[in-house]
Design a protein around this motif. Sequence first.
Motif, short mmCIF file in Angstrom:
data_model
loop_
_atom_site.label_atom_id
_atom_site.label_comp_id
_atom_site.label_asym_id
_atom_site.label_seq_id
_atom_site.Cartn_x
_atom_site.Cartn_y
_atom_site.Cartn_z
N GLY A 70 35.27 -5.43 13.72
CA GLY A 70 34.64 -4.30 13.17
C GLY A 70 33.66 -4.28 12.21
O GLY A 70 33.96 -5.25 11.34
N LEU A 71 32.49 -3.75 12.39
CA LEU A 71 31.46 -4.00 11.05
C LEU A 71 31.04 -2.77 10.49
O LEU A 71 30.84 -1.69 11.24
CB LEU A 71 30.25 -4.42 11.81
N THR A 72 31.18 -2.61 9.33
CA THR A 72 30.66 -1.60 8.46
C THR A 72 30.08 -2.08 7.18
O THR A 72 29.92 -3.22 7.16
CB THR A 72 31.85 -0.69 8.03
N THR A 73 29.37 -1.13 6.64
CA THR A 73 28.28 -1.57 5.51
C THR A 73 29.47 -0.95 4.15
O THR A 73 28.80 -1.34 2.95
CB THR A 73 27.01 -0.98 5.53
N VAL A 88 36.07 -1.29 4.64
CA VAL A 88 36.51 -2.67 4.77
C VAL A 88 37.83 -2.71 4.38
O VAL A 88 38.78 -3.33 4.98
CB VAL A 88 35.69 -3.57 4.26
N ALA A 89 38.19 -2.39 3.18
CA ALA A 89 39.31 -2.46 2.29
C ALA A 89 40.56 -1.57 3.24
O ALA A 89 41.64 -2.25 3.24
CB ALA A 89 39.31 -2.08 0.94
N TYR A 90 40.20 -0.48 3.55
CA TYR A 90 41.11 0.24 4.38
C TYR A 90 41.66 -0.44 5.44
O TYR A 90 42.79 -0.72 5.81
CB TYR A 90 40.57 1.57 4.47
N GLY A 91 40.64 -0.89 6.64
CA GLY A 91 40.92 -1.57 7.45
C GLY A 91 41.65 -2.73 7.29
O GLY A 91 42.69 -3.11 8.22
N VAL A 92 41.26 -3.71 6.38
CA VAL A 92 41.93 -5.07 5.98
C VAL A 92 43.54 -4.58 5.70
O VAL A 92 44.53 -5.26 6.24
CB VAL A 92 41.35 -5.74 5.10
N SER A 93 43.90 -3.50 5.13
CA SER A 93 45.01 -2.96 4.71
C SER A 93 45.80 -2.69 5.91
O SER A 93 47.19 -2.73 5.85
CB SER A 93 44.89 -1.87 3.65
N LEU A 153 43.25 -4.98 10.21
CA LEU A 153 42.12 -5.18 11.05
C LEU A 153 41.12 -6.10 10.62
O LEU A 153 41.07 -6.10 9.44
CB LEU A 153 41.70 -3.59 11.44
N ASP A 154 40.33 -6.77 11.43
CA ASP A 154 39.47 -7.70 10.96
C ASP A 154 38.05 -6.77 11.02
O ASP A 154 37.40 -6.64 11.91
CB ASP A 154 39.05 -8.69 12.00
N ILE A 155 37.92 -6.24 9.81
CA ILE A 155 36.66 -5.46 9.49
C ILE A 155 35.60 -6.16 8.59
O ILE A 155 36.40 -6.49 7.19
CB ILE A 155 37.14 -3.98 9.04
N ARG A 156 34.64 -6.26 8.67
CA ARG A 156 33.40 -6.99 7.93
C ARG A 156 32.69 -6.18 7.48
O ARG A 156 31.99 -5.20 8.05
CB ARG A 156 33.04 -8.19 8.59
N ASP A 207 33.15 -3.86 17.24
CA ASP A 207 32.87 -2.32 16.99
C ASP A 207 32.00 -2.12 16.04
O ASP A 207 32.22 -2.50 14.93
CB ASP A 207 34.33 -1.86 16.58
N ILE A 208 30.83 -1.75 16.28
CA ILE A 208 29.56 -1.73 15.43
C ILE A 208 29.78 -0.14 14.64
O ILE A 208 29.66 0.61 15.48
CB ILE A 208 28.38 -2.16 15.79
N GLY A 209 29.76 -0.45 13.19
CA GLY A 209 29.67 1.15 12.57
C GLY A 209 31.15 1.62 12.65
O GLY A 209 31.56 2.69 13.06
N CYS A 210 32.30 0.49 12.50
CA CYS A 210 33.48 0.73 12.97
C CYS A 210 34.35 1.80 11.83
O CYS A 210 35.38 2.39 12.28
CB CYS A 210 34.27 -0.35 12.91
N SER A 211 33.69 2.16 10.81
CA SER A 211 34.40 3.04 9.91
C SER A 211 35.54 2.43 9.35
O SER A 211 35.61 1.36 9.02
CB SER A 211 34.36 4.53 10.47
#
Length: 124
Positions: free
Chosen positions: A52-55, A60-65, A68-71, A34-38
Amino acid sequence: MDERIERRFHNVNRSKTFKNIVNTFSLHEKQVLDIGCSYGEHLAHFGKKSVGLTTIAREVAYGVSRKLDIRSVDIEHAEGVELGTFDAIFCNNLLEHLYAPHTFLEKLKTLLRPGGVLILGVPC
């Protein structure tokens, strides 16, 4: 949990269009990038080992909480993502923000397994 962000998750949960996409492509069973996953509101519906990818660090912190595997990755180049790994790539409302969309699309081909599917959403 942030109410505003949780509302985003709630809205995706209620979206008939998104459910149709997930069911049509069996994304709940597939490894999806999921690119630009918010915050991961779509990512939460994809199969195991989905990424998931975001900048944005707070996304990232919210998804990890939410487990979710957000990078945090330079989305335009999707570097640091293993080639040929994903059954599907989901990219919603991102293409119109890129400097080099054609180069980006060429890169995405290398991230998909043979027979993989690219699902792009662009605003009308």
